[in-house]
Design an enzyme around this catalytic site. Sequence first.
Site, PDB file in Angstrom:
ATOM      1  NE  ARG A  71      -0.895  -6.354  10.084  1.00 18.71           N
ATOM      2  CZ  ARG A  71      -2.080  -6.346   9.929  1.00 18.71           C
ATOM      3  NH1 ARG A  71      -2.858  -5.487   9.264  1.00 18.71           N
ATOM      4  NH2 ARG A  71      -2.826  -7.100  10.757  1.00 18.71           N
TER       5      ARG A  71
ATOM      6  CG  HIS B   7     -10.536  -8.472   3.848  1.00 16.43           C
ATOM      7  ND1 HIS B   7     -10.275  -7.877   5.028  1.00 16.43           N
ATOM      8  CD2 HIS B   7     -11.697  -8.676   3.957  1.00 16.43           C
ATOM      9  CE1 HIS B   7     -11.259  -7.703   5.554  1.00 16.43           C
ATOM     10  NE2 HIS B   7     -12.310  -8.075   5.043  1.00 16.43           N
TER      11      HIS B   7
HETATM   12  C1  DQA Z   1      -7.010  -8.089   6.705  1.00 20.10           C
HETATM   13  C2  DQA Z   1      -7.190  -9.267   7.067  1.00 20.10           C
HETATM   14  C3  DQA Z   1      -7.506  -9.224   8.719  1.00 20.10           C
HETATM   15  O1  DQA Z   1      -7.887 -10.546   9.186  1.00 20.10           O
HETATM   16  C4  DQA Z   1      -6.351  -8.664   9.156  1.00 20.10           C
HETATM   17  O2  DQA Z   1      -6.670  -8.641  10.835  1.00 20.10           O
HETATM   18  C5  DQA Z   1      -6.036  -7.359   8.909  1.00 20.10           C
HETATM   19  C6  DQA Z   1      -5.925  -7.416   7.551  1.00 20.10           C
HETATM   20  C7  DQA Z   1      -6.325  -8.053   5.091  1.00 20.10           C
HETATM   21  O3  DQA Z   1      -6.298  -6.627   4.383  1.00 20.10           O
HETATM   22  O4  DQA Z   1      -5.747  -9.072   4.620  1.00 20.10           O
HETATM   23  O5  DQA Z   1      -5.592  -6.468   9.673  1.00 20.10           O
HETATM   24  O6  DQA Z   1      -8.129  -7.034   6.551  1.00 20.10           O
END
Ligand code: DQA
Length: 141
Positions: A13, A94
């Site tokens: 991804r 994140h």
């Molecule tokens: C995320 C950041 C989010 O904004 C995004 O929608 C994700 C991944 C990250 O791990 O950086 O799905 O959570």
Amino acid sequence: MLNGPNLGILGRREPDVYGTQTLEEIAGAVAREVAEHGWEVRSVQRDCEGELIRAIQDSYDTVGAIVNPGALMIAGWSLRDALANYPRPWIEVHLSNVWARESFRHESVIAPLASGLIAGLGGFGYQLAARALAEVVHNRS
Ligand code: DQA
């Protein structure tokens, strides 16, 4: 470990944003990190908010959690309510530095309930979260 939508395909991804580690590899690294505390990792990833909520309700027996809500950070109010009733400490993670990205990623509805938040350090952030969780858990008991 609780991971939300689109995190099951980590590794393939948007690797420039999320890195090349798979969720399984990250969970393995976290498992090694927490082994010294005698803990095991239960790694759950779901693309649907309801299934994440059910997983939280089924996990009150855990010592704590590392939560990456994915895009549910933006408006996952039901997820937020489920985490509000989770009786153990948890850390929000994140992979990307959400504040260096689009403005719609700058708010997290779950963050006010977290013990802490780590962003922008890729898969390593989960390991740091595991270390932080151990500190929080041991300081609580
Ligand atoms: C995320 C950041 C989010 O904004 C995004 O929608 C994700 C991944 C990250 O791990 O950086 O799905 O959570």
